[in-house]
Design a protein around this motif. Sequence first.
Motif, PDB file in Angstrom:
ATOM      1  N   GLN A 187      -2.111 -10.591  -0.773  1.00  0.00           N
ATOM      2  CA  GLN A 187      -1.892  -9.317  -1.452  1.00  0.00           C
ATOM      3  C   GLN A 187      -3.143  -8.863  -2.201  1.00  0.00           C
ATOM      4  N   ARG A 188      -3.857  -9.847  -2.781  1.00  0.00           N
ATOM      5  CA  ARG A 188      -5.094  -9.502  -3.506  1.00  0.00           C
ATOM      6  C   ARG A 188      -6.165  -9.039  -2.527  1.00  0.00           C
ATOM      7  N   VAL A 189      -6.274  -9.675  -1.393  1.00  0.00           N
ATOM      8  CA  VAL A 189      -7.262  -9.285  -0.385  1.00  0.00           C
ATOM      9  C   VAL A 189      -6.985  -7.864   0.102  1.00  0.00           C
ATOM     10  N   LEU A 190      -5.721  -7.557   0.343  1.00  0.00           N
ATOM     11  CA  LEU A 190      -5.355  -6.239   0.862  1.00  0.00           C
ATOM     12  C   LEU A 190      -5.722  -5.116  -0.098  1.00  0.00           C
ATOM     13  N   GLN A 191      -5.830  -5.435  -1.381  1.00  0.00           N
ATOM     14  CA  GLN A 191      -6.234  -4.419  -2.361  1.00  0.00           C
ATOM     15  C   GLN A 191      -7.680  -3.968  -2.145  1.00  0.00           C
ATOM     16  N   ASP A 192      -8.499  -4.860  -1.573  1.00  0.00           N
ATOM     17  CA  ASP A 192      -9.921  -4.563  -1.414  1.00  0.00           C
ATOM     18  C   ASP A 192     -10.293  -4.110   0.003  1.00  0.00           C
ATOM     19  N   VAL A 193      -9.293  -3.922   0.854  1.00  0.00           N
ATOM     20  CA  VAL A 193      -9.553  -3.518   2.241  1.00  0.00           C
ATOM     21  C   VAL A 193      -8.848  -2.196   2.509  1.00  0.00           C
TER      22      VAL A 193
ATOM     23  N   THR B   7      -7.192   0.891   4.701  1.00  0.00           N
ATOM     24  CA  THR B   7      -6.241   0.872   5.817  1.00  0.00           C
ATOM     25  C   THR B   7      -6.928   1.033   7.167  1.00  0.00           C
ATOM     26  N   GLN B   8      -7.952   1.888   7.239  1.00  0.00           N
ATOM     27  CA  GLN B   8      -8.630   2.127   8.511  1.00  0.00           C
ATOM     28  C   GLN B   8      -9.320   0.850   9.016  1.00  0.00           C
ATOM     29  N   GLU B   9     -10.015   0.170   8.117  1.00  0.00           N
ATOM     30  CA  GLU B   9     -10.696  -1.065   8.509  1.00  0.00           C
ATOM     31  C   GLU B   9      -9.696  -2.148   8.908  1.00  0.00           C
ATOM     32  N   LEU B  10      -8.611  -2.252   8.137  1.00  0.00           N
ATOM     33  CA  LEU B  10      -7.598  -3.262   8.428  1.00  0.00           C
ATOM     34  C   LEU B  10      -6.935  -2.992   9.774  1.00  0.00           C
ATOM     35  N   ALA B  11      -6.655  -1.730  10.051  1.00  0.00           N
ATOM     36  CA  ALA B  11      -6.025  -1.367  11.329  1.00  0.00           C
ATOM     37  C   ALA B  11      -6.918  -1.755  12.497  1.00  0.00           C
ATOM     38  N   LEU B  12      -8.204  -1.495  12.375  1.00  0.00           N
ATOM     39  CA  LEU B  12      -9.144  -1.838  13.439  1.00  0.00           C
ATOM     40  C   LEU B  12      -9.261  -3.358  13.586  1.00  0.00           C
ATOM     41  N   ALA B  13      -9.293  -4.056  12.456  1.00  0.00           N
ATOM     42  CA  ALA B  13      -9.408  -5.521  12.472  1.00  0.00           C
ATOM     43  C   ALA B  13      -8.197  -6.178  13.115  1.00  0.00           C
ATOM     44  N   MET B  14      -7.048  -5.523  13.036  1.00  0.00           N
ATOM     45  CA  MET B  14      -5.814  -6.114  13.542  1.00  0.00           C
ATOM     46  C   MET B  14      -5.574  -5.860  15.027  1.00  0.00           C
TER      47      MET B  14
ATOM     48  N   SER C 119       3.732  -3.263   0.987  1.00  0.00           N
ATOM     49  CA  SER C 119       4.925  -2.474   0.691  1.00  0.00           C
ATOM     50  C   SER C 119       5.371  -1.794   1.974  1.00  0.00           C
ATOM     51  N   GLN C 120       6.597  -1.338   2.015  1.00  0.00           N
ATOM     52  CA  GLN C 120       7.116  -0.688   3.222  1.00  0.00           C
ATOM     53  C   GLN C 120       6.285   0.543   3.567  1.00  0.00           C
ATOM     54  N   ARG C 121       5.912   1.284   2.552  1.00  0.00           N
ATOM     55  CA  ARG C 121       5.133   2.504   2.778  1.00  0.00           C
ATOM     56  C   ARG C 121       3.744   2.158   3.335  1.00  0.00           C
ATOM     57  N   ALA C 122       3.112   1.148   2.752  1.00  0.00           N
ATOM     58  CA  ALA C 122       1.778   0.748   3.209  1.00  0.00           C
ATOM     59  C   ALA C 122       1.834   0.208   4.640  1.00  0.00           C
ATOM     60  N   ALA C 123       2.896  -0.541   4.956  1.00  0.00           N
ATOM     61  CA  ALA C 123       3.052  -1.099   6.300  1.00  0.00           C
ATOM     62  C   ALA C 123       3.239   0.020   7.323  1.00  0.00           C
ATOM     63  N   GLU C 124       4.018   1.032   6.968  1.00  0.00           N
ATOM     64  CA  GLU C 124       4.230   2.168   7.872  1.00  0.00           C
ATOM     65  C   GLU C 124       2.928   2.918   8.112  1.00  0.00           C
ATOM     66  N   SER C 125       2.146   3.076   7.025  1.00  0.00           N
ATOM     67  CA  SER C 125       0.860   3.767   7.138  1.00  0.00           C
ATOM     68  C   SER C 125      -0.086   2.978   8.033  1.00  0.00           C
ATOM     69  N   LEU C 126      -0.059   1.640   7.912  1.00  0.00           N
ATOM     70  CA  LEU C 126      -0.914   0.791   8.729  1.00  0.00           C
ATOM     71  C   LEU C 126      -0.530   0.903  10.206  1.00  0.00           C
ATOM     72  N   ASN C 127       0.754   0.831  10.489  1.00  0.00           N
ATOM     73  CA  ASN C 127       1.221   0.938  11.874  1.00  0.00           C
ATOM     74  C   ASN C 127       0.831   2.278  12.495  1.00  0.00           C
ATOM     75  N   GLU C 128       0.916   3.354  11.702  1.00  0.00           N
ATOM     76  CA  GLU C 128       0.525   4.677  12.199  1.00  0.00           C
ATOM     77  C   GLU C 128      -0.970   4.704  12.531  1.00  0.00           C
ATOM     78  N   GLU C 129      -1.750   4.060  11.658  1.00  0.00           N
ATOM     79  CA  GLU C 129      -3.199   4.026  11.856  1.00  0.00           C
ATOM     80  C   GLU C 129      -3.552   3.246  13.123  1.00  0.00           C
ATOM     81  N   ILE C 130      -2.861   2.134  13.350  1.00  0.00           N
ATOM     82  CA  ILE C 130      -3.114   1.312  14.535  1.00  0.00           C
ATOM     83  C   ILE C 130      -2.782   2.102  15.798  1.00  0.00           C
TER      84      ILE C 130
END
Length: 329
Positions: free
Chosen positions: A244-250, A252-259, A275-286
């Motif tokens: 959770q601490r790591v995700l604060q410093d990354v 969404t765009q970079e995380l989506a590409l990394a995944m 969070s549910q909202r952050a997860a939905e945003s990540l999935n949309e970005e991917i």
Amino acid sequence: MKPEEKAAALVVAVGSKAASGMLEYLNDDEVERLAGEVAKIGRLLPETVDAVFGEVYEEATAQQLLAAGGIDYAREMLVDWKGERGHEIVERLITDLEATPFGFIRKCDPEKLGSALAEEHPQTVAVVLAHQPAAYAATVLGFFEEDVQAEIALRVGTMGKTSPDVIRAIEGHLQSQVGPEPQTDLAVRGGIEELASVLNNSDKATEKAILERLNDIDSSLAEEVQALMFVFDDIASLDDRAIQRVLQDVNTQELALAMKGISSEVADVIVRNMSQRAAESLNEEIELLGPARKSDVEAARRKVVGAVRLLEESGEIVISRGGESELIE
């Protein structure tokens, strides 16, 4: 069944999740060969699965007995348990052990080996440690002075092929101190991956000291080793608070590409800590990304790994190493 067919049957029988854990201990060529056997395997009969599991259990038990009480003890227990087959199991394991360069050393107490190698040239120590399991090598390395540790680490990291004659000479020199004379073949061990594996299994103080001195000697080598020490998939090994601490410093765009292309296990761990909202945003970005170049994905992963290492250096998160994950009452 041939050994490779048994291995394929085991991989299929235990399921994909357990199998992925086993594959971590194989090199690329072995994984490729195993995958080919898995692809050829048909429907497994229950008796085939039982036979494979039974053989794995027998060999695991034999290895534990060898480690706990030595050859004679293991032979006695296995013969009582399996009769004549007990003899066969022990002899096969002994042959495998002796065929491995410096395999006889692995039953030696790490401190004893450290003492035996204390007066040896760093290159000699590097050859010996490069042929040991990473966790064992890391423990032995901890018995050397910091300057010597860095010199040994440098030589492990830059090591290439070692001739059979050199290995035999070193083994013969060590046999009177730590064990019986073994038989050995040509081995190719060492290099930055081997060094990174050793340091990953070292305690944090040893790792830091070696990397600092290695950086003074060869900064590019130090960077290559450090990049291999914690890879993106290792995020799954962090505790939830750290993730959770790591995700604060990354972002969404970079995380989506990394995944892109990561295993479902790693993806589930990451999403679980959002969070549910952050997860939905990540999935949309991917989904919006579509196909991505491998080089771009690797660059994004390096940024995430960089964030992890910065947080560890600042003391905000902890990456478990060696025995550091053990709890002390």
